[in-house]
Write an enzyme that holds these catalytic residues in place. Structure first.
Site, PDB file in Angstrom:
ATOM      1  N   ARG A   1       0.847  -1.183   0.000  1.00 38.88           N
ATOM      2  CA  ARG A   1       0.000   0.000   0.000  1.00 38.88           C
ATOM      3  C   ARG A   1       0.893   1.246   0.000  1.00 38.88           C
ATOM      4  NH1 ARG A   1      -3.415  -2.983  -1.518  1.00 38.88           N
ATOM      5  NH2 ARG A   1      -5.356  -3.513  -0.459  1.00 38.88           N
TER       6      ARG A   1
ATOM      7  N   HIS B   1      -0.967  -0.579  -9.848  1.00 42.53           N
ATOM      8  CA  HIS B   1      -1.627  -1.482  -8.883  1.00 42.53           C
ATOM      9  C   HIS B   1      -2.039  -2.789  -9.578  1.00 42.53           C
ATOM     10  CE1 HIS B   1      -3.881  -1.499  -4.813  1.00 42.53           C
ATOM     11  NE2 HIS B   1      -3.706  -2.741  -5.227  1.00 42.53           N
TER      12      HIS B   1
HETATM   13  C1  OXD Z   1      -5.471  -6.541  -2.679  1.00 37.87           C
HETATM   14  C2  OXD Z   1      -4.971  -5.670  -3.737  1.00 37.87           C
HETATM   15  O1  OXD Z   1      -5.626  -6.102  -1.538  1.00 37.87           O
HETATM   16  O2  OXD Z   1      -5.085  -6.030  -4.933  1.00 37.87           O
HETATM   17  O3  OXD Z   1      -5.733  -7.718  -2.963  1.00 37.87           O
HETATM   18  O4  OXD Z   1      -4.420  -4.610  -3.458  1.00 37.87           O
END
Ligand code: OXD
Length: 311
Positions: A226, A274
């Site tokens: 993240r 992402h």
């Molecule tokens: C997850 C993501 O949390 O793809 O799976 O970020």
């Protein structure tokens, strides 16, 4: 027919989810964000970044399933109904993709592929110095299922591999560190840092100037967890000073990454949108179907999330 299943995500239309759920459960009253119908009938929610307060407006919801392995997107909703169990998907396909992402960038850095690409463009035959695998120390932050898979694969490739987690863990072939006390020691022995931590109150902003300074000079950073773990100004300063030699970033404090963000054009940063691990309904659905059956039968659920710890 049993209660309805609401698929709450703007990323895809949910058609694949409907198909795999029906294959496992029989006909499903499947709702989407644009077609929620009578909310009283909604029993299960499958969610990725749901609008705040929406789930609380389903009076009979009995199970909330995170469509990501991370659950910060759900817990960000401060009106989430209390007492309704939250479970995460557990997707071996996604876990494997995440490990591949880390291995790709780590090997590209380890084998100096970017330097060779530049040499090729200059038509230069120029062997670079190299570091033996046994001297390139990998450090994986976060030792849940993704971290364990990633760390195990690096160890199998012959890299000295360590992992850091909040609480003590013991894994074969991996040196483990934990807690605040273990963090500085873990960082000091890490040449390639791979972040797979969950985003919680404790991990937000954890990778700050102090953390980057604790790494050996020239360390490489891979973030597939993240963006909220990273203090961007600190990372940019560490890249510019050479403390960090490069970074592969898949996740960001703000997504999509704003057009004017310095990461886009930074010569030492690789940006991906992402995509390190994508949830695949085919590989993720067996666990979801099992949990829906368990919920309906009043049996204990799998892969439950503790909203207090945030994972
Ligand atoms: C997850 C993501 O949390 O793809 O799976 O970020």
């Amino acid at each position: 027919m049993a209660g309805a299943i609401a698929y709450i995500s703007r990323d895809t239309d949910g058609v694949h989810w409907k198909k795999v759920l029906e294959a496992g459960l029989g006909p499903v009253d499947f709702r989407t964000l644009d077609n929620l119908g009578d909310k009283e009938r909604i029993e299960v929610v499958l969610a990725w970044k749901p609008p705040a307060g929406l789930i609380a407006s389903f009076p009979n919801v009995k199970l909330i399933v995170s469509l990501g392995m991370g659950v910060d997107h759900l817990l960000a909703d401060d009106r989430l109904p209390t007492g309704v169990p939250i479970v995460r998907i557990m997707d071996d396909g996604l876990v494997g993709q995440m490990s591949e992402y880390a291995i790709y960038w780590a090997l590209r850095h380890h084998r100096e592929i970017d330097k060779y690409a530049a040499s090729q463009r200059a038509r230069q035959w120029k062997p670079e110095d190299f570091v033996d695998t046994i001297h390139r120390r990998i450090g994986v932050m976060g030792l849940g299922s993704i971290g364990q898979d990633t760390a195990g694969k690096f160890a199998a490739l012959g890299f000295p591999t360590a992992g850091w987690s909040r609480t003590a863990k013991s894994l074969p072939g991996i040196e483990t560190f934990h807690g605040t006390d273990g963090l500085a020691r873990f960082l000091a022995r890490t040449d390639i840092l791979i972040d797979v931590l969950p985003l919680t109150r404790d991990t937000r902003g954890l990778l700050d100037a102090k953390a980057f300074a604790a790494l050996p000079k020239g360390a490489y950073f891979i973030n597939m967890a993240r963006g909220g773990h990273v203090v961007d100004e600190a990372l940019l300063a560490a890249l510019d000073s050479g403390q960090i030699s490069g970074a592969a970033l898949d996740v960001f404090n703000v997504e999509p990454l704003p057009q004017d963000h310095p990461y886009w054009t930074h010569p030492k940063v690789q940006v991906t949108p992402h995509i390190a691990g994508a949830t695949n309904p085919r590989t993720a659905s067996p666990g979801v179907i099992e949990n829906i059956k368990r919920m309906r039968a009043g049996q204990p659920l799998l892969h439950t999330v503790d909203p207090k710890t945030g994972y």
